[in-house]
Design an enzyme around this catalytic site. Structure first.
Site, PDB file in Angstrom:
ATOM      1  N   TYR A 142      -2.175   3.308  17.564  1.00 12.66           N
ATOM      2  CA  TYR A 142      -2.935   3.106  18.850  1.00 12.66           C
ATOM      3  C   TYR A 142      -2.018   3.532  20.099  1.00 12.66           C
ATOM      4  O   TYR A 142      -2.736   3.859  21.082  1.00 12.66           O
ATOM      5  CB  TYR A 142      -2.767   1.392  19.050  1.00 12.66           C
ATOM      6  CG  TYR A 142      -3.867   0.645  18.413  1.00 12.66           C
ATOM      7  CD1 TYR A 142      -3.999   0.872  17.029  1.00 12.66           C
ATOM      8  CD2 TYR A 142      -4.518  -0.415  19.062  1.00 12.66           C
ATOM      9  CE1 TYR A 142      -4.925  -0.150  16.714  1.00 12.66           C
ATOM     10  CE2 TYR A 142      -5.666  -0.959  18.421  1.00 12.66           C
ATOM     11  CZ  TYR A 142      -5.758  -0.910  17.128  1.00 12.66           C
ATOM     12  OH  TYR A 142      -6.711  -1.826  16.643  1.00 12.66           O
ATOM     13  N   LYS A 190       1.727   1.799   3.635  1.00 10.87           N
ATOM     14  CA  LYS A 190       1.193   2.677   2.892  1.00 10.87           C
ATOM     15  C   LYS A 190       2.147   3.743   2.294  1.00 10.87           C
ATOM     16  O   LYS A 190       2.022   5.084   2.589  1.00 10.87           O
ATOM     17  CB  LYS A 190       0.051   3.403   3.434  1.00 10.87           C
ATOM     18  CG  LYS A 190      -0.935   4.073   2.636  1.00 10.87           C
ATOM     19  CD  LYS A 190      -1.848   3.427   1.465  1.00 10.87           C
ATOM     20  CE  LYS A 190      -2.455   4.616   0.700  1.00 10.87           C
ATOM     21  NZ  LYS A 190      -3.224   3.931  -0.606  1.00 10.87           N
ATOM     22  N   ASP A 222      -3.887  -1.193   0.515  1.00  8.17           N
ATOM     23  CA  ASP A 222      -5.178  -1.189  -0.022  1.00  8.17           C
ATOM     24  C   ASP A 222      -5.206  -2.299  -0.964  1.00  8.17           C
ATOM     25  O   ASP A 222      -6.272  -3.267  -1.145  1.00  8.17           O
ATOM     26  CB  ASP A 222      -5.670   0.232  -0.727  1.00  8.17           C
ATOM     27  CG  ASP A 222      -4.468   0.671  -1.425  1.00  8.17           C
ATOM     28  OD1 ASP A 222      -3.420   0.261  -1.418  1.00  8.17           O
ATOM     29  OD2 ASP A 222      -4.724   1.649  -2.060  1.00  8.17           O
ATOM     30  N   ASP A 246      -4.851  -4.999  12.553  1.00  6.64           N
ATOM     31  CA  ASP A 246      -6.288  -4.929  13.119  1.00  6.64           C
ATOM     32  C   ASP A 246      -7.300  -5.248  12.046  1.00  6.64           C
ATOM     33  O   ASP A 246      -7.974  -6.431  12.067  1.00  6.64           O
ATOM     34  CB  ASP A 246      -6.563  -4.026  13.857  1.00  6.64           C
ATOM     35  CG  ASP A 246      -7.834  -4.010  14.604  1.00  6.64           C
ATOM     36  OD1 ASP A 246      -8.033  -5.031  15.060  1.00  6.64           O
ATOM     37  OD2 ASP A 246      -8.633  -2.965  14.603  1.00  6.64           O
ATOM     38  N   ASP A 250      -9.266  -9.039  10.475  1.00  7.05           N
ATOM     39  CA  ASP A 250     -10.759  -9.325  10.776  1.00  7.05           C
ATOM     40  C   ASP A 250     -11.128  -9.914   9.173  1.00  7.05           C
ATOM     41  O   ASP A 250     -11.906 -10.834   9.223  1.00  7.05           O
ATOM     42  CB  ASP A 250     -11.427  -8.124  11.030  1.00  7.05           C
ATOM     43  CG  ASP A 250     -11.796  -8.180  12.515  1.00  7.05           C
ATOM     44  OD1 ASP A 250     -11.075  -8.742  13.385  1.00  7.05           O
ATOM     45  OD2 ASP A 250     -12.997  -7.737  12.845  1.00  7.05           O
TER      46      ASP A 250
HETATM   47  C1  IPM Z   1      -7.864  -6.860  18.442  1.00  7.30           C
HETATM   48  C2  IPM Z   1      -9.137  -6.006  18.850  1.00  7.30           C
HETATM   49  C3  IPM Z   1      -8.381  -4.966  19.920  1.00  7.30           C
HETATM   50  C4  IPM Z   1      -7.567  -4.320  18.707  1.00  7.30           C
HETATM   51  C5  IPM Z   1      -9.598  -4.067  20.359  1.00  7.30           C
HETATM   52  C6  IPM Z   1     -10.504  -4.723  21.379  1.00  7.30           C
HETATM   53  C7  IPM Z   1      -8.767  -2.989  21.285  1.00  7.30           C
HETATM   54  O1  IPM Z   1      -9.931  -5.403  17.958  1.00  7.30           O
HETATM   55  O2  IPM Z   1      -7.367  -7.571  19.152  1.00  7.30           O
HETATM   56  O3  IPM Z   1      -7.904  -7.019  17.500  1.00  7.30           O
HETATM   57  O4  IPM Z   1      -8.184  -3.341  18.147  1.00  7.30           O
HETATM   58  O5  IPM Z   1      -6.562  -4.389  18.893  1.00  7.30           O
HETATM   59 MN    MN Z   2      -9.524  -6.418  16.107  1.00  3.78          MN
END
Ligand code: IPM
Ligand code: MN
Length: 355
Positions: A142, A190, A222, A246, A250
């Protein structure tokens, strides 16, 4: 207690979910005799529209002078579909993380009994799953430079960089939390391919013996992606680098039943930020249908992590659980029955707290 709270509503559904959180904060203030002063500030697409800058200096200033920051969401489709855009909303959030040195993003993953049926995973696999993802937040791909496009436009590059200091501080934090929980740390990397991951693993091997009461497990990312789905109950504290964290969080939200359920705390050496992990969900913006629970649960984390007010946090959690028990929930988690609006859910929770 008196607290100064910076509020960044942001983009998409950010404002409408954040408003519910503010109502909850006000109800808590009333119940417990606290005083919260809110300062609203700009970030993201909203800030670009109004100032040309995704993170105006004024916002950083206000955040640095606050006791906690409540943040909604960021992003807008007009930028997502324009890879050539020079200024992007997400730059605002990244700069905020860097400016406040929010090096750790804590995402607790738990199940709610009334939502077990909403997960696509089998109930017996997820019932009782309870782990904490700790995502490194100010390093890795990032922020690594160089990043960009070769002159011919046909080659692009990102750089993943980690320093010993960055890895050590996040691993120590993971062990600290594991010590307060079920005493297991899973370090996800990884290392079979990436040099940065090999540094993570080496430092993990050095640090693990300093915490003999805590079990350390190393896992390739993975494999971790599979295990989160296959055996979520095997995790206690999962710690990993920025990009892996990240993606894995999710994925982990699927266990809770909805992306709209997962709160997070970004902590570092200045003021902490409390934010739902879901994005700006532009399709729902302004419709009063988005799930406010991740943001309301982020307010609970604010009490617990930033203010050390455990009772207040617990009451919010109790109210959230109670709203789900009586099915006062938004459409993403409604069970064939009536779906309530964002503000109706907020209202119900406020009334529960105030009763
Ligand atoms: C999160 C989001 C952010 C990230 C985006 C909006 C930049 O997806 O906080 O997980 O990738 O960190
Ligand atoms: Mn995210």
């Amino acid at each position: 207690m008196k607290k100064k709270i910076a509020v960044i509503e942001g983009d998409g559904i950010g404002p409408e979910v954040t408003q519910q959180s503010i109502r909850v904060l006000n109800a808590i203030a009333e119940q417990f005799g606290h005083e919260f002063n809110y300062t609203y500030c700009l970030m993201g697409a909203d800030a670009i529209d109004k100032t040309g800058n995704p993170l105006p200096d004024e916002t950083i200033e206000i955040c640095l002078n606050s006791d906690a920051i409540l943040f909604g969401a960021i992003g807008h489709p007009k930028y997502d579909n324009d890879p050539a855009a020079k200024v992007r909303p997400e730059q605002g959030l990244l700069k905020l993380r860097k400016s406040l040195q929010l090096y750790a993003n804590i995402r607790p993953v738990t199940t709610f009994p009334s939502l077990i049926h909403k997960s696509p995973l089998r109930a017996e696999l997820i019932d009782g799953a309870d782990f904490m993802c700790i995502r490194e937040l100010t390093g890795g791909m990032y922020f690594g430079r160089p990043q960009g496009r070769a002159e011919d436009g046909n080659t692009a590059y990102d750089t993943c960089i980690y320093t010993r200091e960055e890895v050590e501080r996040i691993l120590h934090l993971a062990y600290k939390y594991a010590g307060q929980r079920n005493k297991k740390v899973t370090i996800v990397d990884k290392a079979n391919v990436l040099a940065t991951s090999r540094l993570w693993r080496q430092i993990g091997q050095e640090i693990a013996p300093q915490y003999p009461e805590i079990e350390t497990e190393f896992m390739f990312v993975d494999n971790a992606a599979m295990r989160i789905i296959q055996w979520p109950k095997s995790f206690d504290v999962l710690v990993t680098e920025n990009l892996f964290g990240d993606i894995l969080t999710d994925e982990a939200s699927v266990i809770t039943g909805s992306l709209g359920m997962l709160p997070s705390a970004s902590v570092g050496i200045h003021t902490s930020v409390f934010e739902p992990i879901h994005g700006s969900y532009p399709q729902a913006a302004g419709k009063n249908i988005a799930n406010p629970l991740a943001t309301i649960l982020s307010a609970a984390l604010m009490f617990e992590y930033a203010f050390g007010m455990m009772e207040e946090g617990a009451l919010i959690r109790e109210a959230v659980a109670a709203s789900m028990d009586v099915n006062v929930v938004t459409e993403d988690i409604a069970n064939n029955g009536k779906a309530y609006s964002t503000s109706e859910v907020g209202e119900w929770i406020v009334n529960y707290i105030s009763k």
